[in-house]
Design an enzyme around this catalytic site. Structure first.
Site, PDB file in Angstrom:
ATOM      1  N   VAL A 261     -18.310 -74.402  48.194  1.00 20.24           N
ATOM      2  CA  VAL A 261     -18.985 -74.553  46.904  1.00 20.24           C
ATOM      3  C   VAL A 261     -19.407 -73.171  46.420  1.00 20.24           C
ATOM      4  O   VAL A 261     -19.988 -72.388  47.170  1.00 20.24           O
ATOM      5  CB  VAL A 261     -20.203 -75.495  47.018  1.00 20.24           C
ATOM      6  CG1 VAL A 261     -21.041 -75.445  45.741  1.00 20.24           C
ATOM      7  CG2 VAL A 261     -19.734 -76.928  47.277  1.00 20.24           C
ATOM      8  N   LYS A 262     -19.091 -72.870  45.163  1.00 25.60           N
ATOM      9  CA  LYS A 262     -19.390 -71.560  44.601  1.00 25.60           C
ATOM     10  C   LYS A 262     -20.786 -71.548  43.972  1.00 25.60           C
ATOM     11  O   LYS A 262     -21.104 -72.396  43.145  1.00 25.60           O
ATOM     12  CB  LYS A 262     -18.348 -71.183  43.543  1.00 25.60           C
ATOM     13  CG  LYS A 262     -16.971 -70.948  44.109  1.00 25.60           C
ATOM     14  CD  LYS A 262     -15.939 -70.736  43.025  1.00 25.60           C
ATOM     15  CE  LYS A 262     -15.946 -69.332  42.487  1.00 25.60           C
ATOM     16  NZ  LYS A 262     -14.796 -69.096  41.554  1.00 25.60           N
TER      17      LYS A 262
END
Length: 365
Positions: free
Chosen positions: A137-138
């Site tokens: 997840v960024k």
């Protein structure tokens, strides 16, 4: 396997593709790239906006969801299918490399960039929604993003930290990762199941620096700051992930947070189309490339270890740029703010496109 990508792997640099669409998964494009030597995928709101607006493969699902969900939720339902599909294609890479590679990235909503609690909640939700061990997840490397990064790492979640422009912020990102690992190990968690990359943006630095240098009357310094910035960041990486404290975490199974070179397409046509590939090759790093840069790299890039060459020249570049009147701190601050705003604008346009296209598909029946 492409010989140049194979050589990059031998040096220790992973190549990821900075692009994802449903066609890539459904029609085997991504699988073919993996066979060539690509070992990961990154995505962002701009990439999804282009994919969803330009492809009929989303139409059936859009028609079903239109009117039932808010556009934001429709997007995440669409993205979940694409991300899961890509994760499944990359799973053999993930397993073969023992979790070192084979990752697919999905970004938290850009409008949460300055909201720590909102970022944590959405990052957790995205991990649960996709439900794949090779999801990253960024989270953007804003000041508010730093505690969210630490929190998610402490929960044993893998994170791609994005929109890093300055050496100072890079150090803060690495420190947040290490604090998160320390908390995870302290609570009895297994750090060997956690991966992270620190996405250091490259070409955008030259774009902004070159403009300022031109205005300052020093065009001879153009095209130098971005590579110097990345090379010095790599030296910080080597320093931060060494020594007794890090060795204690590593002995518990912790992995280094690899630097990832992002924004590696060449914006200035006067520069080589593989400038930000050839000059930043070194072990324990990732280069994520759009298709055009990837193809150019596979075709004609010169592959040899370059990341630790010219370090004194890199330091001198910083001095010369400062003497020319270009404020590095202001430049990187502006780039971070612009980066957040550009992704937020793309996300807003994506949601509008989902709403427009959904209404049209319902009318057409």
């Amino acid at each position: 396997m492409n010989e140049r990508l194979k050589r990059l792997q031998e040096i220790g640099q992973s190549v990821w593709v900075d692009s994802l669409s449903r066609e890539d998964v459904a029609e085997g494009n991504l699988r073919r790239l993996v066979e060539e030597g690509v070992t990961g995928v990154t995505s962002n709101p701009t990439i999804f906006q282009q994919a969803i607006s330009g492809s009929p493969l989303y139409d059936e699902q859009l028609r079903e969801l239109a009117g039932e969900e808010e556009p934001r939720e429709v997007f995440f339902r669409l993205a979940r299918e694409d991300i899961r599909g890509a994760c499944d294609v990359l799973m053999p890479v993930y397993e073969r490399t023992g979790g070192e590679d084979g990752y697919v990235s999905l970004e938290v909503s850009p409008d949460l960039a300055y909201d720590t609690e909102g970022t944590v909640e959405e990052a957790q939700r995205l991990h649960e929604m996709v439900d794949r061990p090779n999801l990253l997840v960024k989270i953007p490397a804003t000041r508010e993003g730093l505690p969210a990064i630490e929190e998610m790492i402490s929960r044993g979640r893998s994170i791609n930290v994005t929109l890093i422009f300055s050496l100072g912020r890079y150090r803060e990102v690495a420190a947040a990762y290490i604090r998160g690992l320390r908390r995870l190990v302290g609570s009895g968690g297994d750090p060997s199941r956690v991966a992270s990359v620190a996405s250091f943006f490259v070409s955008r630095v030259d774009t902004e620096a070159d403009r300022r240098l031109e205005e300052a009357g020093h065009p001879e310094l153009k095209g130098r700051l971005a590579v110097a910035n990345a090379k010095l960041a790599y030296q910080e990486f080597k320093r931060l992930f060494s020594g007794p404290e890090w060795e204690r975490l590593a002995s518990a199974g912790a992995r280094v947070q690899r630097p990832l070179w992002a924004s590696t397409s060449t914006k200035n046509p006067e520069y080589s189309d593989v400038k930000y590939v050839e000059e930043l090759i070194g072990p324990q790093t990732v280069n994520t490339m759009p298709h055009s840069t990837l193809r150019a790299t596979m075709d004609h890039a010169t592959i040899r270890p370059t990341l630790e060459e010219g370090l004194e020249e890199a330091r001198r570049t910083f001095s010369l740029v400062r003497e020319a009147g270009v404020d590095y701190d202001d430049l990187t601050r502006v780039l971070e703010e612009e980066g957040v705003r550009k992704f937020a604008d793309s996300f807003d346009e994506l949601l509008r496109e989902i709403e427009r296209k959904g209404r049209r598909l319902v009318r057409q029946g």
